[in-house]
Design a protein around this motif. Structure first.
Motif, PDB file in Angstrom:
ATOM      1  N   SER A 385       0.827  -1.207   0.000  1.00 46.76           N
ATOM      2  CA  SER A 385       0.000   0.000   0.000  1.00 46.76           C
ATOM      3  C   SER A 385       0.863   1.261   0.000  1.00 46.76           C
ATOM      4  CB  SER A 385      -0.927   0.002   1.220  1.00 46.76           C
ATOM      5  OG  SER A 385      -0.171   0.080   2.416  1.00 46.76           O
ATOM      6  N   GLU A 387       0.346   5.771   0.668  1.00 45.81           N
ATOM      7  CA  GLU A 387      -0.594   6.776   1.173  1.00 45.81           C
ATOM      8  C   GLU A 387      -1.429   7.380   0.052  1.00 45.81           C
ATOM      9  OE1 GLU A 387       2.408   7.499   4.665  1.00 45.81           O
ATOM     10  OE2 GLU A 387       2.566   6.618   2.692  1.00 45.81           O
ATOM     11  N   GLY A 402      -4.324   5.485   0.892  1.00 48.86           N
ATOM     12  CA  GLY A 402      -4.049   4.443   1.864  1.00 48.86           C
ATOM     13  C   GLY A 402      -4.416   3.061   1.348  1.00 48.86           C
ATOM     14  N   GLY A 403      -4.023   2.753   0.115  1.00 51.58           N
ATOM     15  CA  GLY A 403      -4.374   1.457  -0.458  1.00 51.58           C
ATOM     16  C   GLY A 403      -3.390   1.025  -1.525  1.00 51.58           C
ATOM     17  N   THR A 404      -3.851   0.196  -2.432  1.00 53.58           N
ATOM     18  CA  THR A 404      -3.005  -0.336  -3.494  1.00 53.58           C
ATOM     19  C   THR A 404      -3.643  -0.064  -4.848  1.00 53.58           C
ATOM     20  OG1 THR A 404      -4.032  -2.530  -3.675  1.00 53.58           O
ATOM     21  CG2 THR A 404      -2.395  -2.215  -1.905  1.00 53.58           C
ATOM     22  N   ASP A 407      -7.058  -1.621  -5.571  1.00 53.54           N
ATOM     23  CA  ASP A 407      -8.290  -1.113  -4.984  1.00 53.54           C
ATOM     24  C   ASP A 407      -9.109  -0.348  -6.032  1.00 53.54           C
ATOM     25  OD1 ASP A 407      -7.613  -2.151  -2.517  1.00 53.54           O
ATOM     26  OD2 ASP A 407      -6.591  -0.331  -1.870  1.00 53.54           O
TER      27      ASP A 407
END
Length: 435
Positions: A385, A387, A402-404, A407
């Protein structure tokens, strides 16, 4: 335009003997021994990148080097050159599983717990020589961590081998990765560490063949329990877990004071990309200043021990003048970006050009977090991940916080729209946006 369903997840990594087709030709990955090249070897590889490829060279997250733009016609010539350097494996299956990462300053750093290079070499040898291990998935990886200034504790690996001080002796902690993080199984001696790691690999093959899994962290609870059981009598008790690394010490850039009068330099390539002339000039100036080894790292940064502060600074000045990163606060270090178009067939976006434009905005808006610019949902540049993630789809970017890249973003924008209104990127309230 290229849509989100237009890519294929390969599930394997390229090698020298099993290259991967990309938008700009074949990608040929060169795996160094103990993450180390001599300046002379790198000079030869730099010239080869131009002679047999398109001159583009990638530093990978697995501390390898890739030559891009190779054709079917030029591949045999490149193989001959790599073989003359002693860097060509005997077969593609053995090469594919030789995935061992060690500390970039192993044997150099006075702060390390133990020089783990012998363990890393033995582990690599066993992986190549034991044909039963060739059933390991090509993304299955081992970390051998001796500690010190550039600990690997923040990185993910299927099997982890870590040196720990045990009074006047050294114990080697052995663990594997689960969805919740590293699970430590026990400890062993340095002389037995490589074989213990191999046994975990063999146990994984047995379990994974039944569960049809590719990584340790994807195994079921029952599968992990089977590996624990297999290793229970093999390892001694681990009285405390290895310390977690201070993330601020990783990815050290510039002049590094190691203590005891020793110095090293860390030089990063923007997005891990070097050009033939950049690499050739860098290794030439290193050779002039007495550098005997250049170490690759999972941070796409090159490290080298230097004879003095002055020689280190001279190397850094030359590197900075040629477009490489030597400033530890350079905003480009916050950004991971895949090759993008035209080098990748999965996107029409200029991800690295957009990454540079985005880097110019980061200081203005005080954004200090990690950024991932991905041309598609594969997330090749960064599996973990970040920010802030810009993920491409149909020529536009979706924003994930806050993911990949995998998402699903709620909104998509062109980069021009994002640059015109950076509040869409940095989630700035309307009343506090900059002009």
């Amino acid at each position: 335009m290229i849509g989100s369903a237009a890519f294929e997840v390969k599930g394997w990594c390229p090698g020298a003997l099993r290259p991967m087709q990309s938008g700009d030709g074949l990608i040929v990955r060169i795996r160094p021994r103990s993450a180390t090249f001599s300046p002379g070897e790198l000079a030869v590889l730099a010239n080869a990148a131009r002679q047999f490829g398109n001159g583009h060279i990638d530093l990978t997250r697995r501390a390898n080097l890739q030559i891009r733009g190779v054709s079917e016609a030029s591949l045999p010539g490149l193989h001959d050159m790599v073989a003359r350097l002693g860097l060509l494996d005997e077969n593609a299956d053995g090469e594919a599983v030789r995935n061992v990462m060690i500390n970039p300053l192993a044997g150099i750093d006075p702060a390390e717990v133990f020089d783990i290079r012998p363990i890393g070499r033995e582990l690599a040898h066993l992986l190549v020589s034991d044909k039963s291990l060739w059933a390991l998935p090509s993304k299955f990886g081992f970390i051998v961590d001796g500690g010190g200034v550039l600990s690997l504790a923040q990185l993910r690996a299927d099997v982890r081998v870590v040196a720990m001080a045990a009074g006047k002796d050294v114990a080697i902690a052995i663990g594997f990765e689960t969805r919740a993080g590293t699970e430590w199984l026990g400890s062993t001696s340095p002389g037995d560490a490589a074989s213990a790691a191999i046994e975990i690999g063999l146990a994984f093959i047995d379990v994974a063949s039944r569960e049809k899994r590719q990584r340790m962290r994807d195994l079921s609870g029952e599968g992990l329990a089977s590996i624990r059981s297999a290793m229970r009598s093999r390892l001694g008790t681990l009285h405390e877990n290895p310390p977690k690394a201070d993330a601020s010490l990783n990815r050290r850039i510039g002049l590094i004071e190691l203590g005891e009068g020793r110095f090293a330099v860390g030089i990063a390539a923007p997005f891990g990309r070097l050009e033939t002339d950049q690499l050739r000039k860098l290794v030439d100036v290193m050779a002039v200043h007495g550098v005997g080894e250049v170490r690759l790292s999972p941070w796409r940064t090159l490290y080298a021990s230097v004879p003095s502060r002055r020689s280190g600074q001279s190397i850094l000045d030359a590197a900075a003048g040629d477009g490489l990163i030597t400033d530890p606060v350079d905003p480009l270090l916050q950004i991971e970006a895949c090759p993008g178009a035209p080098g990748c067939q999965s996107t029409a976006l200029d991800t690295r050009g957009d990454g540079r434009r985005l880097a110019a905005l980061l200081p203005r808006f005080g954004f200090t977090g990690t950024v991932h610019v991905s041309g598609c949902a594969k997330g090749c540049a960064k599996s973990g991940s970040a920010e802030l993630v810009l993920v491409g789809c149909d020529g536009r970017y979706g924003i994930v916080r806050g993911g990949t890249a995998g998402d699903h973003p709620a909104h998509h924008f062109s980069f021009a729209e994002l640059a015109a209104d950076p509040g869409n990127i940095f989630d700035i309230d309307e009343g506090s946006r900059h002009d």
